[in-house]
Scaffold this active site. Sequence first.
Site, mmCIF file in Angstrom:
data_model
loop_
_atom_site.group_PDB
_atom_site.id
_atom_site.type_symbol
_atom_site.label_atom_id
_atom_site.label_comp_id
_atom_site.label_asym_id
_atom_site.label_seq_id
_atom_site.Cartn_x
_atom_site.Cartn_y
_atom_site.Cartn_z
ATOM 1 N N ALA A 42 0.942 -1.140 -0.062
ATOM 2 C CA ALA A 42 0.077 -0.004 0.002
ATOM 3 C C ALA A 42 0.780 1.158 -0.101
ATOM 4 O O ALA A 42 1.962 1.277 0.593
ATOM 5 C CB ALA A 42 -1.000 0.053 1.160
ATOM 6 N N ASP A 43 0.285 2.362 -0.562
ATOM 7 C CA ASP A 43 0.924 3.522 -0.600
ATOM 8 C C ASP A 43 1.064 4.297 0.715
ATOM 9 O O ASP A 43 0.244 4.046 1.639
ATOM 10 C CB ASP A 43 0.866 4.459 -2.046
ATOM 11 C CG ASP A 43 -0.822 4.904 -1.828
ATOM 12 O OD1 ASP A 43 -1.321 5.161 -0.755
ATOM 13 O OD2 ASP A 43 -1.288 5.144 -2.841
ATOM 14 N N SER A 44 1.692 5.210 0.958
ATOM 15 C CA SER A 44 1.921 5.812 2.267
ATOM 16 C C SER A 44 0.292 6.532 2.738
ATOM 17 O O SER A 44 0.002 6.381 3.995
ATOM 18 C CB SER A 44 2.692 7.150 2.501
ATOM 19 O OG SER A 44 2.702 8.081 1.512
#
Length: 71
Positions: A27-29
């Site tokens: 997952a991205d930040s």
Amino acid sequence: MVLEKVIDIIAEELSVDPSDLVEDLDADSLAVVDLVMSIEDAFNVEIPDTEVENLKTVGEIVQFIEEHQGQ
């Protein structure tokens, strides 16, 4: 019960099929921030920023919740 609820939250926040949640969450930040907030609300736990980077799998998230819930 914790596992199923965590899987549901992750699947909803990341818009993925629950069966795809086997290893790394990938997952991205921004998604991670939303995910952490949802988990904290659902389980009434606080996940420190220093711990977030260590929680990469569903199992690690479940273990953290089980160890810290109710503290």
